[in-house]
Design an enzyme around this catalytic site. Structure first.
Site, PDB file in Angstrom:
ATOM      1  N   HIS A   1      -1.018  -2.579  -7.227  1.00 57.26           N
ATOM      2  CA  HIS A   1      -1.774  -2.262  -6.014  1.00 57.26           C
ATOM      3  C   HIS A   1      -3.275  -2.399  -6.277  1.00 57.26           C
ATOM      4  CE1 HIS A   1      -2.830   0.948  -2.761  1.00 57.26           C
ATOM      5  NE2 HIS A   1      -2.949  -0.263  -2.292  1.00 57.26           N
TER       6      HIS A   1
ATOM      7  N   GLU B   1      -3.528   0.270  -9.142  1.00 55.41           N
ATOM      8  CA  GLU B   1      -2.514   1.323  -9.215  1.00 55.41           C
ATOM      9  C   GLU B   1      -1.207   0.616  -9.604  1.00 55.41           C
ATOM     10  OE1 GLU B   1      -1.957   3.246  -5.382  1.00 55.41           O
ATOM     11  OE2 GLU B   1      -1.833   5.232  -6.279  1.00 55.41           O
TER      12      GLU B   1
ATOM     13  N   SER C   1       0.821  -1.215   0.000  1.00 53.75           N
ATOM     14  CA  SER C   1       0.000   0.000   0.000  1.00 53.75           C
ATOM     15  C   SER C   1       0.847   1.253   0.000  1.00 53.75           C
ATOM     16  CB  SER C   1      -0.858   0.045   1.262  1.00 53.75           C
ATOM     17  OG  SER C   1      -1.672  -1.073   1.347  1.00 53.75           O
TER      18      SER C   1
ATOM     19  N   ASN D   1      -3.109   6.047  -1.333  1.00 55.05           N
ATOM     20  CA  ASN D   1      -3.011   6.151   0.128  1.00 55.05           C
ATOM     21  C   ASN D   1      -2.432   7.474   0.611  1.00 55.05           C
ATOM     22  OD1 ASN D   1      -4.245   3.821   1.257  1.00 55.05           O
ATOM     23  ND2 ASN D   1      -2.705   2.660   0.133  1.00 55.05           N
TER      24      ASN D   1
HETATM   25  P1  NAD Z   1      -3.434  -9.357   6.158  1.00 57.48           P
HETATM   26  O1  NAD Z   1      -2.848  -9.074   7.481  1.00 57.48           O
HETATM   27  O2  NAD Z   1      -4.909  -9.570   6.027  1.00 57.48           O
HETATM   28  O3  NAD Z   1      -2.730 -10.662   5.507  1.00 57.48           O
HETATM   29  C1  NAD Z   1      -1.344 -10.803   5.407  1.00 57.48           C
HETATM   30  C2  NAD Z   1      -1.041 -12.286   5.249  1.00 57.48           C
HETATM   31  O4  NAD Z   1       0.367 -12.431   4.974  1.00 57.48           O
HETATM   32  C3  NAD Z   1      -1.331 -13.105   6.515  1.00 57.48           C
HETATM   33  O5  NAD Z   1      -2.205 -14.180   6.216  1.00 57.48           O
HETATM   34  C4  NAD Z   1       0.064 -13.623   6.927  1.00 57.48           C
HETATM   35  O6  NAD Z   1       0.030 -14.916   7.507  1.00 57.48           O
HETATM   36  C5  NAD Z   1       0.781 -13.626   5.595  1.00 57.48           C
HETATM   37  N1  NAD Z   1       2.239 -13.652   5.703  1.00 57.48           N
HETATM   38  C6  NAD Z   1       3.041 -13.015   6.587  1.00 57.48           C
HETATM   39  N2  NAD Z   1       4.337 -13.333   6.353  1.00 57.48           N
HETATM   40  C7  NAD Z   1       4.358 -14.152   5.264  1.00 57.48           C
HETATM   41  C8  NAD Z   1       5.384 -14.817   4.542  1.00 57.48           C
HETATM   42  N3  NAD Z   1       6.667 -14.697   4.870  1.00 57.48           N
HETATM   43  N4  NAD Z   1       5.029 -15.599   3.506  1.00 57.48           N
HETATM   44  C9  NAD Z   1       3.723 -15.764   3.159  1.00 57.48           C
HETATM   45  N5  NAD Z   1       2.706 -15.157   3.814  1.00 57.48           N
HETATM   46  C10 NAD Z   1       3.016 -14.365   4.851  1.00 57.48           C
HETATM   47  O7  NAD Z   1      -2.927  -8.179   5.206  1.00 57.48           O
HETATM   48  P2  NAD Z   1      -3.683  -7.566   3.919  1.00 57.48           P
HETATM   49  O8  NAD Z   1      -4.618  -6.520   4.369  1.00 57.48           O
HETATM   50  O9  NAD Z   1      -4.135  -8.664   3.035  1.00 57.48           O
HETATM   51  O10 NAD Z   1      -2.443  -6.790   3.245  1.00 57.48           O
HETATM   52  C11 NAD Z   1      -1.513  -7.473   2.427  1.00 57.48           C
HETATM   53  C12 NAD Z   1      -0.775  -6.445   1.593  1.00 57.48           C
HETATM   54  O11 NAD Z   1      -1.730  -5.757   0.770  1.00 57.48           O
HETATM   55  C13 NAD Z   1      -0.065  -5.375   2.419  1.00 57.48           C
HETATM   56  O12 NAD Z   1       1.114  -5.010   1.769  1.00 57.48           O
HETATM   57  C14 NAD Z   1      -1.083  -4.224   2.408  1.00 57.48           C
HETATM   58  O13 NAD Z   1      -0.482  -2.971   2.584  1.00 57.48           O
HETATM   59  C15 NAD Z   1      -1.658  -4.369   1.011  1.00 57.48           C
HETATM   60  N6  NAD Z   1      -2.991  -3.799   0.801  1.00 57.48           N
HETATM   61  C16 NAD Z   1      -3.969  -3.924   1.739  1.00 57.48           C
HETATM   62  C17 NAD Z   1      -5.242  -3.394   1.487  1.00 57.48           C
HETATM   63  C18 NAD Z   1      -6.359  -3.559   2.468  1.00 57.48           C
HETATM   64  O14 NAD Z   1      -7.429  -2.951   2.281  1.00 57.48           O
HETATM   65  N7  NAD Z   1      -6.206  -4.367   3.509  1.00 57.48           N
HETATM   66  C19 NAD Z   1      -5.510  -2.741   0.285  1.00 57.48           C
HETATM   67  C20 NAD Z   1      -4.493  -2.656  -0.686  1.00 57.48           C
HETATM   68  C21 NAD Z   1      -3.230  -3.184  -0.406  1.00 57.48           C
END
Ligand code: NAD
Length: 299
Positions: free
Chosen positions: A143, A155, A122, A193
């Protein structure tokens, strides 16, 4: 990578990873979804199945489309094996720089030399992530927005060394996924963001200072600005931990106090109130219930 990647690996099966795996599988790609946590993989599989079933009910896809998509989806807790024949890897693991650097170093060693390594970060610098690899020209930000199967925007973020060829492939691929790619450059928070998070932070500060309650703040922004969802509700959806991480990246990256996270946000994350994913944030989120109730802490 051939013009359309046949084999895709998605790293991280949380809020975003399951949606990303869903859209790739639905549009004909073979996908392996990887997580260190097998419970997250199980949850992701049932979410994808439920979301595909919803599309069948709405007659947007057939029951056969759903079965074919599910047949193209595999899960694994072992990243190296899962990416060894991937044409494209999309990393969607927890938003932490140290973790992303470690994952990209491992991906670079394990993925074929032609593979594009994309990150769904993000806010973290694509250039920094790319520097953990020997192929910075093939590293790019992809993104997606939450919820991925519904939101149109991707994005596409070019790091300092991202090549035109990599960008073109990711733009074309995003269109094949029926998304709308928008190219932006690599500065903290990119565009989405950099603009969204200060608004969410200001909404949390307004709550913290007693300007108005949770429901009132969200109502003002929905009715007054025609936002489909209020900023506090949206924060719960994104994950309060994710919001906090992004604000810290903006604060570090620009060095300006206006990005300092509201102390209430910091406290809520410390207390494990992360929004939808933990069941409570500004609202309570019971499984299966659509009713929106302000969390008892703010009622
Ligand atoms: P989340 O916390 O829901 O999920 C993250 C997952 O990554 C978890 O299941 C965790 O077990 C896993 N993980 C951690 N270390 C790992 C590894 N070494 N190998 C494999 N898996 C691993 O997070 P999220 O909200 O899905 O966010 C994920 C990414 O997407 C982040 O970079 C976040 O900034 C980005 N993002 C999030 C949103 C949102 O609305 N939540 C929107 C756009 C982008």
């Amino acid at each position: 990578m051939s013009d359309s990647p046949q084999k895709v690996a998605v790293i991280g099966a949380g809020t975003m990873g399951n949606g990303i795996a869903h859209v790739f599988a639905q549009s004909g790609h073979n996908v392996t979804l990887v997580d260190v946590n097998s419970a997250a993989l199980e949850r992701a599989k049932s979410t994808i199945e439920r979301n595909l079933e919803r599309l069948v009910t709405k007659e947007r896809i057939t029951a056969q489309d759903k079965e074919s998509a599910l047949a193209r989806l595999k899960t694994s807790t072992e990243m190296r094996g899962a990416v060894s024949d991937a044409d494209l890897v999309v990393e969607a693991a927890t938003e932490r720089l140290d973790l992303k650097l470690q994952i990209f170093e491992q991906l670079d060693a394990a993925a074929p030399s032609h593979a594009i390594l994309a990150t769904n970060t993000s806010s973290i610098s694509i250039t920094k992530i790319a520097a953990a690899t020997q192929r910075p020209d093939q590293v790019i930000g992809m993104h997606f927005m939450n919820p991925v199967p519904i939101m149109k925007l991707v994005e596409v973020i070019r790091g300092y060394d991202t090549s035109d060829a990599t960008t073109e492939k990711v733009v074309t691929l995003s269109k094949q996924l029926r998304k709308t790619p928008v190219e932006v450059n690599d500065y903290p928070g990119f565009v989405a963001n950099r603009i969204l998070m200060p608004m969410i932070n200001e909404a949390i500060c307004s709550l913290h200072e007693g300007v108005a309650g949770v429901a009132e703040i969200d109502e003002v922004m929905k009715l007054g600005m025609a936002h489909p969802m209020g900023p506090l509700h949206l924060a719960d959806f994104i994950g309060l931990d994710v919001c906090l991480s992004i604000l810290k990246v903006l604060q570090d990256g620009f060095g300006q106090p206006k990005y300092a996270p509201c102390p209430l946000l910091v406290n809520m994350v410390t207390a494990g109130k992360l929004g939808v994913k933990s069941g409570e944030g500004f609202y309570t989120h019971e499984k299966g219930s659509k009713e929106l109730r302000v969390s008892p802490a703010f009622a």
